[in-house]
Write a protein that holds these residues in place. Sequence first.
Motif, PDB file in Angstrom:
ATOM      1  N   MET A  73      26.759  36.278  36.297  1.00  6.37           N
ATOM      2  CA  MET A  73      27.983  36.665  35.578  1.00  6.37           C
ATOM      3  C   MET A  73      27.659  37.696  34.504  1.00  6.37           C
ATOM      4  N   ALA A  74      26.507  37.532  33.832  1.00 11.52           N
ATOM      5  CA  ALA A  74      26.114  38.472  32.770  1.00 11.52           C
ATOM      6  C   ALA A  74      25.858  39.862  33.351  1.00 11.52           C
ATOM      7  N   VAL A  75      25.113  39.912  34.451  1.00 15.89           N
ATOM      8  CA  VAL A  75      24.762  41.204  35.058  1.00 15.89           C
ATOM      9  C   VAL A  75      26.017  41.871  35.638  1.00 15.89           C
ATOM     10  N   LEU A  76      26.863  41.077  36.300  1.00 15.22           N
ATOM     11  CA  LEU A  76      28.083  41.659  36.879  1.00 15.22           C
ATOM     12  C   LEU A  76      29.037  42.128  35.783  1.00 15.22           C
ATOM     13  N   ALA A  77      29.054  41.422  34.647  1.00  7.94           N
ATOM     14  CA  ALA A  77      29.903  41.854  33.525  1.00  7.94           C
ATOM     15  C   ALA A  77      29.456  43.230  33.043  1.00  7.94           C
ATOM     16  N   VAL A  78      28.143  43.424  32.921  1.00 12.99           N
ATOM     17  CA  VAL A  78      27.634  44.736  32.507  1.00 12.99           C
ATOM     18  C   VAL A  78      27.979  45.785  33.576  1.00 12.99           C
ATOM     19  N   GLY A  79      27.856  45.399  34.844  1.00 12.95           N
ATOM     20  CA  GLY A  79      28.220  46.310  35.939  1.00 12.95           C
ATOM     21  C   GLY A  79      29.684  46.728  35.869  1.00 12.95           C
ATOM     22  N   LEU A  80      30.570  45.762  35.612  1.00  9.98           N
ATOM     23  CA  LEU A  80      32.006  46.063  35.489  1.00  9.98           C
ATOM     24  C   LEU A  80      32.256  46.989  34.305  1.00  9.98           C
ATOM     25  N   PHE A  81      31.557  46.716  33.195  1.00  7.93           N
ATOM     26  CA  PHE A  81      31.700  47.525  31.990  1.00  7.93           C
ATOM     27  C   PHE A  81      31.260  48.968  32.263  1.00  7.93           C
ATOM     28  N   GLN A  82      30.125  49.122  32.957  1.00  5.81           N
ATOM     29  CA  GLN A  82      29.632  50.474  33.273  1.00  5.81           C
ATOM     30  C   GLN A  82      30.594  51.196  34.213  1.00  5.81           C
ATOM     31  N   LEU A 122      35.686  49.296  28.960  1.00  7.00           N
ATOM     32  CA  LEU A 122      36.029  48.013  28.344  1.00  7.00           C
ATOM     33  C   LEU A 122      37.524  47.963  28.021  1.00  7.00           C
ATOM     34  N   GLY A 123      38.364  47.915  29.051  1.00 10.00           N
ATOM     35  CA  GLY A 123      39.802  47.825  28.827  1.00 10.00           C
ATOM     36  C   GLY A 123      40.356  46.591  29.517  1.00 10.00           C
ATOM     37  N   LEU A 124      41.677  46.589  29.698  1.00 14.27           N
ATOM     38  CA  LEU A 124      42.332  45.458  30.347  1.00 14.27           C
ATOM     39  C   LEU A 124      41.798  45.258  31.774  1.00 14.27           C
ATOM     40  N   VAL A 125      41.510  46.376  32.454  1.00 14.08           N
ATOM     41  CA  VAL A 125      41.051  46.271  33.840  1.00 14.08           C
ATOM     42  C   VAL A 125      39.712  45.524  33.911  1.00 14.08           C
ATOM     43  N   PHE A 126      38.882  45.687  32.848  1.00 17.21           N
ATOM     44  CA  PHE A 126      37.612  44.948  32.797  1.00 17.21           C
ATOM     45  C   PHE A 126      37.878  43.447  32.837  1.00 17.21           C
ATOM     46  N   PHE A 127      38.830  43.000  32.011  1.00 13.79           N
ATOM     47  CA  PHE A 127      39.073  41.557  31.916  1.00 13.79           C
ATOM     48  C   PHE A 127      39.723  41.009  33.190  1.00 13.79           C
ATOM     49  N   VAL A 128      40.576  41.800  33.811  1.00 12.59           N
ATOM     50  CA  VAL A 128      41.187  41.362  35.071  1.00 12.59           C
ATOM     51  C   VAL A 128      40.114  41.247  36.158  1.00 12.59           C
ATOM     52  N   ASP A 129      39.254  42.277  36.255  1.00  8.69           N
ATOM     53  CA  ASP A 129      38.168  42.242  37.241  1.00  8.69           C
ATOM     54  C   ASP A 129      37.188  41.112  36.939  1.00  8.69           C
ATOM     55  N   PHE A 130      36.941  40.883  35.658  1.00  9.75           N
ATOM     56  CA  PHE A 130      36.024  39.832  35.215  1.00  9.75           C
ATOM     57  C   PHE A 130      36.508  38.460  35.707  1.00  9.75           C
ATOM     58  N   LEU A 131      37.828  38.249  35.591  1.00  6.69           N
ATOM     59  CA  LEU A 131      38.443  37.003  36.045  1.00  6.69           C
ATOM     60  C   LEU A 131      38.254  36.832  37.559  1.00  6.69           C
ATOM     61  N   PHE A 132      38.475  37.920  38.291  1.00  6.58           N
ATOM     62  CA  PHE A 132      38.325  37.914  39.746  1.00  6.58           C
ATOM     63  C   PHE A 132      36.875  37.608  40.133  1.00  6.58           C
ATOM     64  N   VAL A 133      35.926  38.278  39.473  1.00  8.19           N
ATOM     65  CA  VAL A 133      34.504  38.073  39.771  1.00  8.19           C
ATOM     66  C   VAL A 133      34.095  36.632  39.445  1.00  8.19           C
ATOM     67  N   GLY A 134      34.601  36.101  38.323  1.00  9.82           N
ATOM     68  CA  GLY A 134      34.313  34.713  37.962  1.00  9.82           C
ATOM     69  C   GLY A 134      34.784  33.749  39.048  1.00  9.82           C
ATOM     70  N   ALA A 135      35.985  34.018  39.573  1.00 12.43           N
ATOM     71  CA  ALA A 135      36.526  33.169  40.646  1.00 12.43           C
ATOM     72  C   ALA A 135      35.629  33.247  41.880  1.00 12.43           C
ATOM     73  N   PHE A 138      33.292  47.362  43.735  1.00 14.95           N
ATOM     74  CA  PHE A 138      32.482  48.386  43.070  1.00 14.95           C
ATOM     75  C   PHE A 138      32.463  49.711  43.846  1.00 14.95           C
ATOM     76  N   PHE A 139      32.413  49.645  45.173  1.00 14.58           N
ATOM     77  CA  PHE A 139      32.191  50.863  45.958  1.00 14.58           C
ATOM     78  C   PHE A 139      33.310  51.161  46.945  1.00 14.58           C
ATOM     79  N   GLY A 140      34.328  50.262  47.019  1.00 18.57           N
ATOM     80  CA  GLY A 140      35.378  50.397  48.022  1.00 18.57           C
ATOM     81  C   GLY A 140      36.120  51.720  47.950  1.00 18.57           C
TER      82      GLY A 140
END
Length: 270
Positions: A89-98, A102-115, A257-259
């Motif tokens: 989760m930590a590494v993917l969070a950094v990946g999403l951030f990169q 760091l906006g709303l889309v980060f948190f929405v994607d973060f929720l999806f990745v967590g699921a 990430f690459f779609g």
Amino acid sequence: MIALLSQPAFASVVVFTFGAMIGSFLNVCIVRLPKKESLVLPASHCPDCKTPIPFYYNIPLLSYLFLRAHCRFCGVLISPHYFIVELLMAVLAVGLFQRFGLGLVFFVDFLFVGALIVITFIDLDVRIVPDVISLPGIVVWLLFSVVNRQILADHLSALPSPMSSLLGIVIGGGSLLLVAWVYQLLTGREGMGGGDIKLLAMIGAFLGWPSVPVTLFSASLTGSLVGILLMVRKGVDGQYALPFAPFLCLGALFALFFGDWLVAFYLPLG
Ligand SMILES: [Zn+2]
């Protein structure tokens, strides 16, 4: 703090720490959801001796390393799953951030990745794809695409349109339903679980229909490779059913990430 957060390296450390902390909560979900236990109470305790774990022995990633994977109280070996989930989760969070900032889309994607992580590890542990995540997920992501279009005026450009989300559900769920039906017709055995069908419907709802083929293709490819590897190395026979949900989740991550690039390649009008 705000000024420091504009430093990409510092922000990455903050995002990594945040990801590890949420990963720690995901571990609670992975252990307790299949048992239908409360996610809040009782507080974290050793899976073996049940001793409550004080906060200073419950620091994500670090405690596992300091205690060398053993319970501080009874010495039982703690599964590496806990550490892997926090790190993932930590590494993917950094990946999403990169990738998305760091906006709303980060948190929405973060929720999806967590699921996706919770579903993956529950399936690995107990061979169940939890409906309690996939079914609400289908509804929530479809509604969210409507909110994004109607209220946020497509502010989250990374999210699919409501129609694309709806088609994602139909094509995602429908394609695996078809596979399950044909497989059963040909072999007389049940090969594809209903959980996988609902999972791909949820993934389609979040990513939109063009990502469904990307997800399904990469899931089948990695699933086959791992299956062949297992057969060769461990002598597992062809009847052994590999859980498919982890590969669907991996495929969904790949599509997330690459779609865009792949879809632009096979869907020039999209
Ligand atoms: Zn213990």
